[in-house]
Structure formats: C-alpha cells, structure tokens
Design an enzyme around this catalytic site. Structure first.
Site, mmCIF file in Angstrom:
data_model
loop_
_atom_site.group_PDB
_atom_site.id
_atom_site.type_symbol
_atom_site.label_atom_id
_atom_site.label_comp_id
_atom_site.label_asym_id
_atom_site.label_seq_id
_atom_site.Cartn_x
_atom_site.Cartn_y
_atom_site.Cartn_z
ATOM 1 N N ARG A 108 0.851 -1.428 0.031
ATOM 2 C CA ARG A 108 0.017 0.052 -0.091
ATOM 3 C C ARG A 108 0.802 1.299 0.062
ATOM 4 O O ARG A 108 0.406 2.354 0.617
ATOM 5 C CB ARG A 108 -0.992 0.028 1.242
ATOM 6 N N LYS A 130 3.307 11.365 -11.824
ATOM 7 C CA LYS A 130 2.504 10.386 -12.710
ATOM 8 C C LYS A 130 3.102 9.063 -12.966
ATOM 9 O O LYS A 130 4.495 9.155 -13.619
ATOM 10 C CB LYS A 130 2.227 11.017 -14.245
ATOM 11 N N GLU A 172 10.338 16.694 -25.830
ATOM 12 C CA GLU A 172 9.598 17.189 -24.520
ATOM 13 C C GLU A 172 9.978 18.678 -24.383
ATOM 14 O O GLU A 172 9.219 19.560 -23.754
ATOM 15 C CB GLU A 172 9.837 16.470 -23.285
ATOM 16 N N LYS A 214 8.433 22.268 -15.744
ATOM 17 C CA LYS A 214 7.436 21.260 -15.655
ATOM 18 C C LYS A 214 6.954 21.220 -14.053
ATOM 19 O O LYS A 214 5.974 21.165 -13.836
ATOM 20 C CB LYS A 214 7.840 20.066 -15.930
ATOM 21 N N GLU A 224 -4.088 17.506 -12.173
ATOM 22 C CA GLU A 224 -4.563 17.977 -13.370
ATOM 23 C C GLU A 224 -5.868 18.372 -13.665
ATOM 24 O O GLU A 224 -6.666 17.566 -14.520
ATOM 25 C CB GLU A 224 -4.267 16.566 -14.289
ATOM 26 N N ARG A 228 -1.877 21.770 -15.695
ATOM 27 C CA ARG A 228 -1.253 20.510 -15.851
ATOM 28 C C ARG A 228 -1.460 20.029 -17.366
ATOM 29 O O ARG A 228 -0.682 19.176 -18.045
ATOM 30 C CB ARG A 228 -1.309 19.574 -14.646
ATOM 31 N N ASN A 232 0.161 17.924 -21.857
ATOM 32 C CA ASN A 232 -0.215 17.091 -22.902
ATOM 33 C C ASN A 232 -0.234 17.270 -24.339
ATOM 34 O O ASN A 232 -0.579 16.483 -25.193
ATOM 35 C CB ASN A 232 -1.694 16.382 -22.570
ATOM 36 N N HIS A 235 0.444 14.861 -26.994
ATOM 37 C CA HIS A 235 0.209 13.321 -26.490
ATOM 38 C C HIS A 235 -0.796 12.654 -26.744
ATOM 39 O O HIS A 235 -0.965 11.636 -26.650
ATOM 40 C CB HIS A 235 0.395 13.514 -24.892
ATOM 41 N N HIS A 239 0.311 9.494 -28.256
ATOM 42 C CA HIS A 239 -0.029 8.111 -27.558
ATOM 43 C C HIS A 239 -0.666 6.990 -28.427
ATOM 44 O O HIS A 239 -0.202 5.730 -28.357
ATOM 45 C CB HIS A 239 -0.569 8.370 -26.198
ATOM 46 N N HIS A 249 8.810 7.459 -28.149
ATOM 47 C CA HIS A 249 8.022 8.371 -27.361
ATOM 48 C C HIS A 249 8.351 9.632 -28.092
ATOM 49 O O HIS A 249 7.128 10.263 -28.435
ATOM 50 C CB HIS A 249 8.057 8.444 -26.048
#
Lengths: 339, 339
Positions: A108, A130, A172, A214, A224, A228, A232, A235, A239, A249
């Site tokens: 956990r 993330k 990026e 960032k 987000e 934020r 993306n 992306h 993606h 990527h």
C-alpha cells in the site's frame, strides 16, 4: 550541487541538480533501498550499482506492462523489502514510470526516488508523480499520481546516451517551449542538437530550466484539473500512434505536436506551424507520419483525456501559449481526415 | 435513512445507513457508473442490478488476485469507462477490496463507492479506504489507501447472508469490542448470534456502532501511523493462517485474536483470555487451531507490519484497551512455540 525543494499535496520533493550518482548514499542507505533499473543502464554503469540491491528488468516500452510489475513485486518479496524500504528507479521514462507505480502499490505504498538517466526522464517523466503501465494499445491506462521523495540529476550519465535518446528527449523540451516558454523556443531555433551535446554546461542549464518549468506547472496543479493538462500537448495523437506503430515516445509526441499545430490553425487561428515543424526537424524529430486514420481515431476514443463524447485537446494560440479546447469526437474525426 | 459525512485527508466520505439499494441512483447516474459484484451476490439480487452496467467476478478470496484486476480493467476499457465513471462495489470484503483498488489505478484513479452486502464488509472492509489484492500466500501485499466517495447500507441485503458469513462478520465486531469498546464487549457476552439475526433493529444499531467506531479510528489516523494499527488485532497470525489453510477471514482473525490474547498474558499481563475465548465460541468462531508453527512463522516474517527484525504486534492490556508492542522475530518464534 544545487538543491531545490517543492511541496506537493502530501509530500516534499527534493531535487539535486549537478549531483554525483554516489550522492545517492546520502539520501538512502544501501540496507534499506532497492534499485530498479533496466539491462541497458545496468550494463553501461555496472560499477555504480556495486553494493546496492538491484532489480534489473528488460529495456523498452514493451515491458512497461503488468507482467513486469508482477516480476518486480515478487523480487521485492524475495529480498524482504518492507515498509521501510525505498525504491530507487535508475533509468529512463519506462523505469521511472514503473518504479513509481510499484512503489505506490507495494504494501500500500513505500517511499521512492529517481536517478533519471535520459533527457526525457530528466525533463519530463521523472517529474510530477504520474506513473503507470500500458494495457494493450492504451498508454498509461493504469497508474497513480504519487510524488517521489527525491530526484538526483547526475548529468554525466548522459555521456553514454544513444543519439536517438537525445532526439527523444528534445521532443519534450520543444513541447515545453511551445506551451510555456517562447524565449526558450527562440533559443532552440538558434541552435542544434550537437550544440547541447558538446556543451555540458549549457545542457545542464537547459535541463534544469525544463525540469523547473514542468515542476512549476505540476506543483500548482498536481491532479491535473487545469494547467497541467497543457503538458499533454502532442500526446493525444502521440500516444495513439506510439503503441500502434511501436515508435519512440519522442517521435510520437513530435508527430502529435505537428497534428496539434494543424488543428490549432483551424480552431485558434495559430499561425506558426512552420516554425514548430522546422524546430522539430532541426532536432531530428518527425513532424509528420502516415498513420492509419481510422485505427488511430478508434484508439483516441479510449484516451484518458476523453470526457463523454469529446477530448480535451491541447492547442496553441501562439508559440509559448497553449489552451485546452474540448473537441467533440466528430470534429476530431473530420480534422484527422483533413490532414 | 441516516446520513453521516466524514472528512479524510483528500476527500469526504458519505455514509447512508438504513438506506435502500435503489437510493444508489441518487448518488450516481446509471450512465456514468459501473458496478463490480460477484456471481453469488448477483444471483441473489439480480433484479436490483437491472439497468446498471455490471462486471461480475467469481466469488471468493482466491480471486482477490491480479488476474481478476486485469479482467476488470479490460472490461472497463470495453464498456468505455472514463475519468467520469464511478465504480460501485456491491458485495463483501473481496469485492470492496478489489473495486477500491481497480478504481484507484484505472486511468490513475476514478471515483468509487460501496454497497457492502456482508456484515464483515459493513463493519470493516468497506471502511477506511484500505484496498488491495493478495500475492501468493501474502494477504493484501499490493494495494492502496484511498477513500470511497460513499457507503450505502441497505440492511435488507443481509437477509440472504449465509450463516458462516454472519459468523465471519462477528469476528470483526468482537475485535472492535476487544480493542476499543468494553461496554459493547459486555453486551456481546450477554447475547448470541441469533439475537441479532432475529432483531433487525438491534442488528442495524450494532452495525452502525461498529462502522462508526472504525471510522473514528481511521479518520484520525488515515495512513496508519498510530491508533489505526490497533485494528490489526488478530490479523498478524490471522493473515498468515488464512491463506495458508484457505480458511474464512473471520475464523482466521478469531484464531489470531486467541493467539494475541496468549501473547498478551505474557507481555502485558492481560488476564481476560478466557472471556475473549468464550465470546468467540459463543458466536461460532474458533479461538484455537493447530497450525504449522514453522510455516506460519516464515509467512509472518514477510508481514507488512514488520519493520526490520520485529513486528508491531497488537496486544490487549484489558478488554477495551489495546496497545502496540514491537516484538522481535525471535521472541515471536518462542511465543508461538509455547502455545
């Protein structure tokens, strides 16, 4: 070494720029830490891992899947990792994503930190908490948002970075410039990749500038709900084509940025597609790609950014200024078909 | 219906006691919700699920594993679940554990709520946000702490609960009494299971009392740094024998409480083992069990509550008052061998 600390919702993240890998021992004891790395990073930097308990996984995005998570968890049980153990991800974006995820769910949740070894991980993947894994064709379909305890930047690790990974990382960097930093965009226009490859000092400055850019975005919007989302940029289509065509990527994001610029022309009246395309090419990135439009659209419809029948799409108003526009699926379909 | 709200670190949890299952429609819309339940609960209450998108998994602790998580995630993708979807776990502890976990990781976290259908889930498993799955012989080795948005208590669902599940649930009720509520312990001593089975009003009161007792503990110590650890009373040996011998959770906890009372006699001078043993028997629970001491000890050494070479063991000072004592492995080994 430059230390900076940022407070997130439930923890503080310490950044150590211009540090040496060996400084890791000041942050965690070898007894209470387990390193997660991949076979490539381990082979290149074998000496550095001496004395550290290490779990070595296969390299590559295709291993960012549940089977690898299962494998790491079994190894953690086998070495007796407990709630006092800190996981340290040493590697690129795949390693930071998977290490953060495993640390988030093992017993956990246990502590973790990163030593990013690629530009992409240094300016992007290691930052902001993330994490996650892919499910079939869907990128990061499963994961968490949970902050690392620390990020250690040893820029000397980049010496052995393959050329294609430099190119990947700059996707990026260019993204950051497009959405938030027009002066950096101008600076990137004036230079080329080998300028940064040959000048460690300017490279370190550029990486730190991007890491902090960032960080400032995610620290004010960790979960987000607003700003934020701008990260993306590139992306959404990115993606979709990344897993469909198994391309790197950075290439995928570059293609995605090219597409987003075209969409922006239609929707926000953006006028600088040519400048973005030129910068992408200048750093070895593909701004265009012949992808299967129907198949890509089918994957888009399961994008995490979708909300009922639309996707929150990141578009540019101008270089350095981005905006979120909810685009209905039909409109996206039409825009893709017009490309 | 009685509504109560509790504020946790990052969200508020709403409890609806004495509610009707159909009230669920007031909490989530059928369009934006997916129910997760098991084949037994679904078969018994089929009509209630009409019009709800439902994922039905196999019943039993042996299915609280990654393969089931993989299966649920694939079904969520297939039905187009997105970030606006709420998962609703309708079932016992296995269902609440696995639903909370899947909701915590799907698309990096979506909302979820529970309709507990067993006493154990109503008084314990559904409360406090601990979720997870088992890994091999290790219980809840992987999981999260994340709060549900709501808990809907429809006590009429208990009408079809099998006898052994009543017994299971009372293990956690007796646990609560032992660690925190001497007056409830006295009340339990004066009654038997069929008193509560035949008197819905007193049963509802007892369940609410236990749900609120647990809630008050976890709301002040969500991440188990202090008082919440007391809720692990009976769960150290309990978890070890549960998966080793595939016995019901309540039986395992009962055995664990019996052992913890014996340990308490040695360490805190606890004097009421006989009373605890009698209450356990009175509610159909086994306070003793012939387990393989060496194998059990081996599993204990990987317990999540371990910290280096000791385990934080929950012992009783007296009925209604528990304490945490770090016991070194050797001492536990000796105590087990003396049983």
């Amino acid at each position: 070494m430059i230390k900076k600390s940022f407070s997130f919702s439930s923890s503080t993240v310490n950044y150590y720029f211009n540090a040496d890998f060996n400084y890791l021992e000041q942050l965690v004891s070898k007894d209470n830490a387990v390193i997660v790395t991949d076979e490539n990073v381990f082979a290149k930097h074998q000496k550095k891992f001496k004395g550290w308990k290490s779990i070595i996984i296969k390299a590559g995005e295709q291993h960012k899947v549940q089977a690898t998570v299962d494998d790491i968890i079994q190894q953690l049980i086998d070495v007796g990792a407990d709630r006092n153990t800190t996981l340290v991800g040493v590697g690129g974006g795949v390693i930071t994503d998977i290490t953060g995820y495993v640390a988030g769910i093992y017993m956990r949740g246990i502590a973790f930190g990163f030593v990013p070894t690629s530009i992409l991980a240094m300016v992007d993947a290691a930052i902001g908490g993330k994490n996650g894994i892919d499910v079939g064709l869907y990128k990061n379909m499963v994961g968490l948002i949970k902050q690392p305890a620390f990020l250690l930047y040893d820029f000397s690790l980049l010496k052995s970075l393959p050329k294609e990974e430099w190119v990947n990382g700059f996707a990026e960097v260019i993204k950051h410039a497009c959405i938030k930093d027009a002066p950096m965009f101008n600076m990137l226009e004036e230079n080329k990749l080998d300028y940064f490859q040959k000048d460690p000092e300017n490279l370190a400055k550029l990486i730190q500038r991007n890491a902090l850019l960032k960080t400032k975005v995610v620290v004010t919007d960790e979960f987000e709900n607003g700003d934020r989302k701008l990260l993306n940029f590139g992306h959404t289509i990115g993606h979709a084509v990344e897993n469909l065509y198994k391309i790197p990527h950075g290439h995928a994001v570059s293609i995605g940025m090219g597409v987003a610029c075209k969409f922006s022309e239609e929707i926000t009246g953006f006028k600088d597609t040519a400048r973005v395309v030129n910068v992408l090419k200048q750093y070895g990135l593909p701004p265009q790609f012949e992808f299967d439009k129907e198949e890509t659209f089918r994957i888009l419809k399961s994008d995490k950014k979708k909300s009922n029948q639309s996707i929150n799409y990141v578009l540019l108003n101008k270089i350095g200024k981005a905006t979120i526009v909810p685009l209905p699926f039909e409109q996206i379909h039409a825009l893709i078909n017009n490309l």
